[in-house]
Design an enzyme around this catalytic site. Structure first.
Site, short mmCIF file in Angstrom:
data_model
loop_
_atom_site.label_atom_id
_atom_site.label_comp_id
_atom_site.label_asym_id
_atom_site.label_seq_id
_atom_site.Cartn_x
_atom_site.Cartn_y
_atom_site.Cartn_z
N HIS A 45 4.42 2.28 12.93
CA HIS A 45 3.47 3.23 13.51
C HIS A 45 4.07 4.01 14.68
O HIS A 45 3.33 4.52 15.53
CB HIS A 45 2.17 2.51 13.96
CG HIS A 45 1.39 1.92 12.82
ND1 HIS A 45 0.06 1.57 12.94
CD2 HIS A 45 1.73 1.62 11.54
CE1 HIS A 45 -0.38 1.08 11.79
NE2 HIS A 45 0.62 1.10 10.93
N GLU A 74 -4.92 2.06 3.02
CA GLU A 74 -4.89 0.77 3.71
C GLU A 74 -4.93 0.96 5.21
O GLU A 74 -5.54 0.15 5.93
CB GLU A 74 -3.61 0.00 3.32
CG GLU A 74 -3.55 -1.43 3.85
CD GLU A 74 -3.04 -1.57 5.28
OE1 GLU A 74 -3.26 -2.63 5.91
OE2 GLU A 74 -2.42 -0.61 5.80
N HIS A 102 0.82 -1.22 0.00
CA HIS A 102 0.00 0.00 0.00
C HIS A 102 0.85 1.27 0.00
O HIS A 102 1.99 1.29 0.48
CB HIS A 102 -0.98 0.00 1.17
CG HIS A 102 -0.35 -0.02 2.54
ND1 HIS A 102 0.06 1.12 3.19
CD2 HIS A 102 -0.11 -1.05 3.40
CE1 HIS A 102 0.54 0.81 4.38
NE2 HIS A 102 0.46 -0.50 4.53
N ASP A 160 6.54 0.85 6.47
CA ASP A 160 5.17 0.36 6.32
C ASP A 160 4.42 1.35 5.43
O ASP A 160 3.90 2.34 5.92
CB ASP A 160 4.52 0.25 7.70
CG ASP A 160 3.09 -0.24 7.67
OD1 ASP A 160 2.63 -0.68 6.60
OD2 ASP A 160 2.42 -0.14 8.71
N ASP A 211 3.53 -6.67 3.45
CA ASP A 211 3.00 -5.74 4.45
C ASP A 211 2.96 -6.40 5.83
O ASP A 211 1.94 -6.44 6.49
CB ASP A 211 1.58 -5.30 4.05
CG ASP A 211 1.05 -4.17 4.93
OD1 ASP A 211 1.84 -3.53 5.62
OD2 ASP A 211 -0.18 -3.93 4.90
N ASP A 252 -0.03 4.39 1.37
CA ASP A 252 -0.17 5.36 2.45
C ASP A 252 0.63 4.98 3.68
O ASP A 252 1.00 3.83 3.88
CB ASP A 252 -1.64 5.54 2.82
CG ASP A 252 -2.30 4.26 3.31
OD1 ASP A 252 -2.05 3.19 2.71
OD2 ASP A 252 -3.07 4.32 4.29
#
Length: 380
Positions: free
Chosen positions: A354, A149, A85, A116, A173, A87
């Protein structure tokens, strides 16, 4: 055959694009050019326009759709789909990649790195580049770079799957050692429960009010949270409500989620939770407004399926472990499987995702690209 310095350089370049969810326009334009240079037919769908119409949080950003590429094969082998993905999560504005002498790549510390899922995109691009440069035999190759995503795969929900030829997919991912794959993932339900009570003065006549916060607290106290069985988790994640301390609260909002590797178990837990809130609200004389959404649906891919066996063969050839496990995290693959594509999610060099501590390494990127190359290279 992987060109490590080129791979790392491209990864670093992509990190510099601001591509938080719903802000993928620049990275999509860049990837369109890269895919065309590699010989792909490229198509962008209308997912961005559709998301912007229905989601206020999309804001004023230029709409960006899911990016699809098709590269004609040199053999009659079954087509293969690779996906990652576009984003990233917040904070992702102004990202810069910093590499140390040992090949560890981080951000400057005030943003995420974006491995990520840029590590997955970089691996896919490098693998195809090697295929093309060396005229290696390959089946039809399809790539999908979805948008949004990180918001429960909102972009891949909108793909026209009738256009996808592949019945097998590898989604780059996943955190973990290269050579690890997730073959099962959960249903994820999110919910919002607005508890309605009645205001009254908290000092003079509290008995005339109905305290919505008390209703919510009583209902929550009856729930089992965390692991409720071996497949399922329940979480109340956010509570808000009330106007001020001298007013009996007439409203309270409860947000939460349920995850389960078994779809029916997720629904059973939701029904129990909903009934608990309804029963408690009635007992106090209050009421509820409830919204829930099944964001993704559980799947399981068997170890004996060809998509897994191919992954394990390639791992053996590269000296990788080739292990499989389940994950309680979702991905675009949940939507792929729901639409008839048997996919697995493979580790691709993303760590501490994250967070501003996110990192990858040059070695992991190279191993991930080698894995991608092996998966799309014709075995015959």
């Amino acid at each position: 055959m992987i060109h490590r310095s080129r791979l790392v350089s491209q990864f670093k370049k992509m990190v510099e694009f601001d591509s938080e969810t719903y802000q993928e326009r620049e990275i999509a334009d860049y990837l369109t050019g890269e895919l065309k240079q590699l010989g792909f037919e490229v198509w962008e769908d209308d997912a961005g326009y559709r998301l912007k119409e229905k989601l206020p949080e999309y804001g004023t950003a230029a709409p960006t759709g899911n990016l699809y590429g098709f590269l004609k094969g040199t053999s009659n082998s079954s087509p293969i789909l690779l996906s990652a993905h576009m984003d990233t999560v917040k904070p992702g504005i102004g990202k810069r990649a910093v590499e140390d002498e040992q090949g560890m790549i981080t951000s400057e510390g005030d943003t995420v790195l974006g491995a990520d899922d840029l590590s997955g995109i970089a691996a896919i691009l490098e693998a195809v580049r090697v295929i093309r440069e060396n005229n290696l035999p390959h089946p039809d190759i399809e790539v999908l770079f979805p948008v949004a995503e990180e918001n429960y795969g909102k972009g891949s929900q909108l793909i026209d799957y009738s256009k996808i030829k592949s019945k097998q997919a590898y989604v780059f991912d996943l955190s973990g050692e290269i050579g690890l794959a997730a073959t099962a993932a959960p249903t994820l339900l999110s919910f919002k429960i607005e508890v309605k009570g009645k205001t009254a003065h908290a000092g003079f006549c509290p008995q005339l009010g109905i305290n919505a916060i008390e209703i919510a607290a009583h209902a929550i106290s009856q729930l089992k949270q965390g692991w409720v069985d071996e497949d399922t988790t329940v979480n109340i994640g956010k509570i808000s409500g009330g106007k001020q301390t001298n007013i009996v609260s007439d409203e309270c909002v409860v947000l939460g989620e349920i995850r389960s590797l078994k779809d029916h178990k997720a629904m059973e837990e939701w029904n129990k939770l909903k009934e608990t809130f309804e029963r408690t609200a009635v007992s106090y004389g209050g009421s509820l407004e409830i919204v829930f959404e099944k964001q993704i649906e559980a799947y399981e891919i068997g170890d004996g399926e060809e998509v897994v066996e191919r992954f394990k063969r390639v791992c053996r050839s590269l000296g990788l472990k080739g292990t499989t496990q389940y994950t309680l995290g979702g991905s675009d693959n949940n939507h792929f499987v729901r639409n008839g594509i048997r996919g697995i999610v493979v580790a691709c060099g993303m760590n501490e995702v994250h967070t501003p501590k996110e990192f990858t390494t040059a070695e992991e990127l190279e191993k991930s690209a080698l894995l991608a190359l092996g998966l799309i290279r014709d075995e015959n």
